[in-house]
Structures are given as structure tokens and as C-alpha cells.
Design a protein around this motif. Structure first.
Motif, PDB file in Angstrom:
ATOM      1  N   UNK A 188       0.414  -1.733  -5.897  1.00 27.93           N
ATOM      2  CA  UNK A 188       0.177  -0.823  -5.537  1.00 27.93           C
ATOM      3  C   UNK A 188      -1.781  -0.952  -5.377  1.00 27.93           C
ATOM      4  N   UNK A 189      -2.533   0.089  -4.738  1.00 27.63           N
ATOM      5  CA  UNK A 189      -3.832  -0.237  -4.819  1.00 27.63           C
ATOM      6  C   UNK A 189      -4.208   0.585  -6.265  1.00 27.63           C
ATOM      7  N   UNK A 190      -2.846   1.487  -6.613  1.00 24.11           N
ATOM      8  CA  UNK A 190      -3.100   2.265  -8.014  1.00 24.11           C
ATOM      9  C   UNK A 190      -3.267   0.708  -9.393  1.00 24.11           C
ATOM     10  N   UNK A 191      -2.409   0.333  -8.927  1.00 22.10           N
ATOM     11  CA  UNK A 191      -1.912  -0.770  -9.854  1.00 22.10           C
ATOM     12  C   UNK A 191      -0.350  -1.137  -9.933  1.00 22.10           C
ATOM     13  N   UNK A 192      -0.005  -1.608 -11.305  1.00 20.76           N
ATOM     14  CA  UNK A 192       1.651  -2.298 -10.850  1.00 20.76           C
ATOM     15  C   UNK A 192       2.379  -1.887 -11.300  1.00 20.76           C
ATOM     16  N   UNK A 193       3.041  -1.004 -10.718  1.00 16.56           N
ATOM     17  CA  UNK A 193       4.415  -0.484 -11.277  1.00 16.56           C
ATOM     18  C   UNK A 193       5.629  -0.617 -11.437  1.00 16.56           C
ATOM     19  N   UNK A 194       6.214  -0.448 -12.426  1.00 14.85           N
ATOM     20  CA  UNK A 194       7.504  -0.181 -12.402  1.00 14.85           C
ATOM     21  C   UNK A 194       8.311   0.259 -11.053  1.00 14.85           C
ATOM     22  N   UNK A 195       9.110  -0.697 -10.809  1.00 13.13           N
ATOM     23  CA  UNK A 195      10.024  -0.871  -9.594  1.00 13.13           C
ATOM     24  C   UNK A 195      11.168   0.121  -9.823  1.00 13.13           C
ATOM     25  N   UNK A 196      11.025   1.721 -10.186  1.00  8.87           N
ATOM     26  CA  UNK A 196      11.648   2.746 -10.360  1.00  8.87           C
ATOM     27  C   UNK A 196      11.563   3.815 -10.231  1.00  8.87           C
ATOM     28  N   UNK A 197      11.896   5.398  -9.987  1.00 10.06           N
ATOM     29  CA  UNK A 197      11.468   6.502 -10.004  1.00 10.06           C
ATOM     30  C   UNK A 197      10.116   6.714 -10.887  1.00 10.06           C
ATOM     31  N   UNK A 198      10.286   6.778 -12.306  1.00  4.84           N
ATOM     32  CA  UNK A 198      10.059   6.835 -13.012  1.00  4.84           C
ATOM     33  C   UNK A 198       8.543   5.534 -12.890  1.00  4.84           C
ATOM     34  N   UNK A 199       8.670   4.601 -12.644  1.00  2.07           N
ATOM     35  CA  UNK A 199       7.366   3.967 -11.667  1.00  2.07           C
ATOM     36  C   UNK A 199       6.610   4.276 -11.185  1.00  2.07           C
ATOM     37  N   UNK A 200       7.319   5.026 -10.318  1.00  2.00           N
ATOM     38  CA  UNK A 200       6.206   5.244  -9.258  1.00  2.00           C
ATOM     39  C   UNK A 200       5.536   6.866  -9.362  1.00  2.00           C
ATOM     40  N   UNK A 201       6.522   7.450 -10.018  1.00  4.64           N
ATOM     41  CA  UNK A 201       6.002   8.777 -10.226  1.00  4.64           C
ATOM     42  C   UNK A 201       5.065   8.862 -11.333  1.00  4.64           C
ATOM     43  N   UNK A 202       5.193   7.155 -11.771  1.00  2.00           N
ATOM     44  CA  UNK A 202       3.873   7.874 -13.260  1.00  2.00           C
ATOM     45  C   UNK A 202       2.871   7.322 -12.356  1.00  2.00           C
ATOM     46  N   UNK A 203       2.616   6.288 -10.888  1.00  2.00           N
ATOM     47  CA  UNK A 203       1.732   5.644 -10.189  1.00  2.00           C
ATOM     48  C   UNK A 203       0.994   6.619  -9.139  1.00  2.00           C
ATOM     49  N   UNK A 204       2.129   7.519  -8.987  1.00  2.00           N
ATOM     50  CA  UNK A 204       1.677   8.794  -7.882  1.00  2.00           C
ATOM     51  C   UNK A 204       2.442   9.985  -8.551  1.00  2.00           C
ATOM     52  N   UNK A 205       1.501  10.092  -9.480  1.00  2.00           N
ATOM     53  CA  UNK A 205       2.448  11.842  -9.740  1.00  2.00           C
ATOM     54  C   UNK A 205       2.843  12.911  -8.500  1.00  2.00           C
ATOM     55  N   UNK A 206       1.761  12.752  -7.586  1.00  2.00           N
ATOM     56  CA  UNK A 206       1.680  14.015  -6.109  1.00  2.00           C
ATOM     57  C   UNK A 206       3.037  14.673  -5.204  1.00  2.00           C
ATOM     58  N   UNK A 229       0.502  -1.286  -0.430  1.00  2.00           N
ATOM     59  CA  UNK A 229       0.381   0.221  -0.051  1.00  2.00           C
ATOM     60  C   UNK A 229       1.124   1.013   0.187  1.00  2.00           C
ATOM     61  N   UNK A 230       0.424   2.314  -0.769  1.00  4.95           N
ATOM     62  CA  UNK A 230       1.354   3.141  -0.626  1.00  4.95           C
ATOM     63  C   UNK A 230       1.892   4.494   0.488  1.00  4.95           C
ATOM     64  N   UNK A 231       0.763   3.618   1.872  1.00  2.07           N
ATOM     65  CA  UNK A 231       1.891   4.449   2.986  1.00  2.07           C
ATOM     66  C   UNK A 231       3.041   3.603   3.722  1.00  2.07           C
ATOM     67  N   UNK A 232       3.648   2.729   2.471  1.00  2.73           N
ATOM     68  CA  UNK A 232       4.872   1.266   3.108  1.00  2.73           C
ATOM     69  C   UNK A 232       6.007   2.131   1.825  1.00  2.73           C
ATOM     70  N   UNK A 233       5.526   3.658   0.853  1.00  2.28           N
ATOM     71  CA  UNK A 233       6.125   4.308   0.289  1.00  2.28           C
ATOM     72  C   UNK A 233       7.393   5.311   0.943  1.00  2.28           C
ATOM     73  N   UNK A 234       8.214   5.397   1.048  1.00  2.00           N
ATOM     74  CA  UNK A 234       9.154   6.093   1.982  1.00  2.00           C
ATOM     75  C   UNK A 234       9.214   7.268   1.134  1.00  2.00           C
TER      76      UNK A 234
END
Ligand code: MRU
Length: 365
Positions: free
Chosen positions: A344-362, A277-282
Motif C-alpha cells: 500500500x501507499x503506507x507500507x506492506x501490510x499483512x493480508x489480514x484484518x490485523x495487518x490492515x488495522x495496523x496500517x490503517x488504524x483509523x 492504493x487505499x481507495x481500493x480497500x472496501x
């Protein structure tokens, strides 16, 4: 999830509307015990000594700890003090800091005399949100299991290997890594789970195996060292693990031994997924190896093992010489390059800064 006929979450508010009740995981799978906790000291002990464990559940338990403190003393000083006390209990799981920050952020602007009520309300919301996030992770992970099932012969199970317990016991409900598995079973997709025992504390053997058995999920317990061999022989279709902290670059910190599974998976072209879940992302950390504090626990957890004796007692036995020292780093970091995807709760992200940025742009600048 159900225990017998009854639905349980791992934590809930007591009838007195002040204490919480938790499933005391130290006694599973042998005994199902519920404990009532009504003080901050009790909450700190339950987290530190792992009556409750798993990153999301640690966070929710701490949120209720803040609420208990607010019922005793709602001052700013007490709010800061409970943050410090509970933050010290376990250093690696970021959900702890996330939940404490969230409680303090929401309570600080409120007048002290209204804080207790607001704190119990926010803690309950965080618990409910966790259930929703895990359900969404399950739906996103289910799509991957369905794709693998479609490539198999009819009726052949999808073999999933998991490490530690990222099950409903590690969260409020559903689990992270187990949520896609439970939904696959519900959807009638044949699955079979290889459960790593997960030394030293055996969360796999004691908790994940108990969950799988309790929900009729076909499963097999294996020693931690068996995974590589099974992957070499085509016995594992995918790995799904949880995480205690994933960095903004996609590095994954999880229970010790996860990294070795990721190496074996990469060498054998087995997809390696992490459910979170996104609260596990630091978002404040990039390089997981350099920046995540790894909890060092007592060597006794390595030298002594809990189990049930033939005469029914739950007891500890020593497995190594008294004089032998033991080291016990509780987590390791799997570099993003070894991770196929972050569910994640929003979909499957690539494990990279770009991948997480695409999923959680905010969240990513
Ligand atoms: O030391 P624990 O049992 O709290 O560690 C738990 C794990 O490492 C889990 O795999 C992780 O927290 C994911 S929980 C959804």
C-alpha cells in the motif's frame, strides 16, 4: 508515463475546461487514440465498454463524470442521479463507488451554483492523489524487489510475473503493480517481467506488454496457463498483481485467473504480492468470496478476439463455434491466506484484518 517523447496521464481536462480527454484503450497496442468526452452518457459508455478501465482510473473518470453533470445541472437530484448512473456501469471495482461517494460527500454541503467549480477541483485532486498513492506504492514495492535482487547473482534479473494490466493505463499514472517495476528500472536493478496475456480481453498482451515495451522493461508475454510451469522451474521470483477490491480481511478480488496464479505461487513458495492504493480497500466487506459482486461480461469477449490483421486493419475474429455459449466472469477472489503481502501507499501490510488495522488504524474498528 511517456508515450514516445511526450508525457501523458490517462485522463486530463480538455482545453474547454469542461470535457475530459482519455486514452482510448480499446485500440492499444496498435493505435494510440485520444477521445474527448463531454457528457455523462459518454463517461458511462467509456467505463462500461472499457475505453478506460482499471479500478483507480474508473474511479477518476467517474469523478469527472460528476463534474460534467454539475456543469449541466448542479441540483441535489442531478447529483444523486449521476451517482446512480455511473455506479451501475461496472460493479466490481470499489474505486468507482469510493470516487462517487467522495464527490457527493464534498459537493452536498456546497451551494448548487458553486458546485461545478468545486467538482472539477475535487476530481482533479482525486486524479493527483492517485498519482501520489501509486508513487508511494512503487517506493514500498521497490524495497521488496531490492531484497530479492540482493539474493541473486550480480546482474541476474528479478523475474516478476504479473496478471492483467495494473499498469499506468489502469490508473492516472505509474500504475499499482507496475510502479515498483518502473522504479526498479529507474534504480538500475535488473528486472524481467512475465506478462500474462489475460484472456479474454488480453489486457496483459495488449496493454501491459505495450507499457513494458514503451519503457524499455525487459519482458516476455506468456499464455495464462504458463505461470504454474514457470514457477515449478524457478523462473519466477515474485508475483505482483493489482486488485479491483480488497476486503477488510485482506481477501483480494482481481482479474479472473489471479486466484490460479496465487495457488501456483503458494505451491511453489513464490511470494505473491498485491499492490493497491487505499481507495481500493472496501472496509464494509469482510468475506470477499461471499460479498463481492463479480461482474459477468458478455460471452462475446470469450468467443471473439480483437487483433491486427496482416493488411493493418484492427478486427475481431471468432475462435469458437457460433453455437457454443460462453461464460465470462471477469474477476475472482484470492483468499487472504494465499497473499504474502499488500503493498500500500503506507507500507506492506499483512493480508489480514490485523495487518490492515495496523496500517490503517483509523479505518478498522
Ligand atoms: O476489467 P479491467 O481491465 O478493468 O480489470 C483491471 C484489473 O483487474 C486490474 O488488475 C486491477 O484493476 C488493478 S488496476 C490497478
Amino acid at each position: 508515463m511517456n508515450v514516445g517523447e511526450r508525457h501523458y496521464r490517462t485522463i486530463w481536462l480538455s482545453d474547454d475546461k469542461r470535457s475530459v480527454e482519455i486514452i482510448d484503450q480499446r485500440w492499444l497496442p496498435h493505435e494510440f487514440r485520444v477521445e474527448r468526452i463531454g457528457s455523462v452518457a459518454g463517461i458511462a459508455t467509456a467505463i462500461r465498454d472499457m475505453w478506460v478501465r482499471g479500478a483507480p482510473l474508473i474511479g477518476v473518470t467517474a469523478a469527472y463524470g460528476v463534474a460534467i453533470q454539475m456543469a449541466d445541472d448542479p441540483s441535489d437530484a442531478a447529483l444523486d442521479a449521476v451517482w446512480e448512473t455511473l455506479h451501475k456501469t461496472r460493479p466490481t471495482a470499489i474505486n468507482l463507488r469510493w470516487a462517487l461517494d467522495e464527490m457527493r460527500r464534498s459537493l452536498k454541503p456546497i451551494a448548487p451554483e458553486q458546485r461545478a467549480e468545486a467538482a472539477y477541483r475535487r476530481a482533479a485532486e482525486i486524479a493527483d492523489e492517485d498519482v501520489g498513492l501509486n508513487r508511494a506504492i512503487g517506493e514500498n514495492g521497490l524495497k521488496i524487489i531490492k531484497e530479492i535482487a540482493a539474493r541473486k547473482k550480480p546482474g541476474e534479473p528479478v523475474n516478476i510475473l504479473t496478471h492483467c494490466n495494473a499498469g499506468w493505463l489502469a490508473t492516472v499514472d505509474y500504475g499499482t503493480a507496475t510502479s515498483p517495476i518502473y522504479l526498479a528500472v529507474e534504480a538500475g536493478i535488473p528486472v524481467h517481467v512475465y506478462v500474462d496475456e489475460t484472456r479474454p480481453r488480453n489486457q496483459g498482451a495488449q496493454l501491459t506488454a505495450w507499457e513494458m515495451a514503451g519503457h524499455g522493461v525487459p519482458h516476455t508475454l506468456i499464455v495464462d496457463n504458463a505461470g504454474g510451469h514457470l514457477m515449478q522451474h524457478g523462473e519466477v521470483d515474485m508475483v505482483i498483481v493489482g486488485t479491483d477490491r480488497t476486503t477488510a480481511n485482506g481477501d483480494v478480488c482481481n482479474k479472473i485467473g489471479t486466484y490460479l496464479k496465487a495457488l501456483a505461487a503458494a505451491d511453489n513458495d513464490v511470494p505473491f504480492y498485491v499492490a493497491l492504493p487505499s481507495p481500493t480497500i472496501d472496509w464494509t466487506v469482510g468475506d470477499g468470496l461471499a460479498e463481492i459482486p463479480i461482474e459477468e461480461r458478455s460471452g462475446d469477449e470469450v468467443s471473439l478476439v480483437w487483433g491486427k490483421t496482416a493488411d493493418g486493419r484492427i478486427a475481431q475474429v471468432r475462435v469458437s463455434p457460433e453455437a457454443t455459449p460462453a461464460a465470462n466472469p471477469a474477476f475472482d477472489v484470492t483468499p487472504a491466506r494465499l497473499v504474502t503481502g499488500l503493498i500500500t501507499e503506507r507500507g506492506v501490510a499483512k493480508a489480514s484484518r490485523e495487518g490492515l488495522k495496523a496500517m490503517f488504524p483509523e479505518r478498522v474498528s
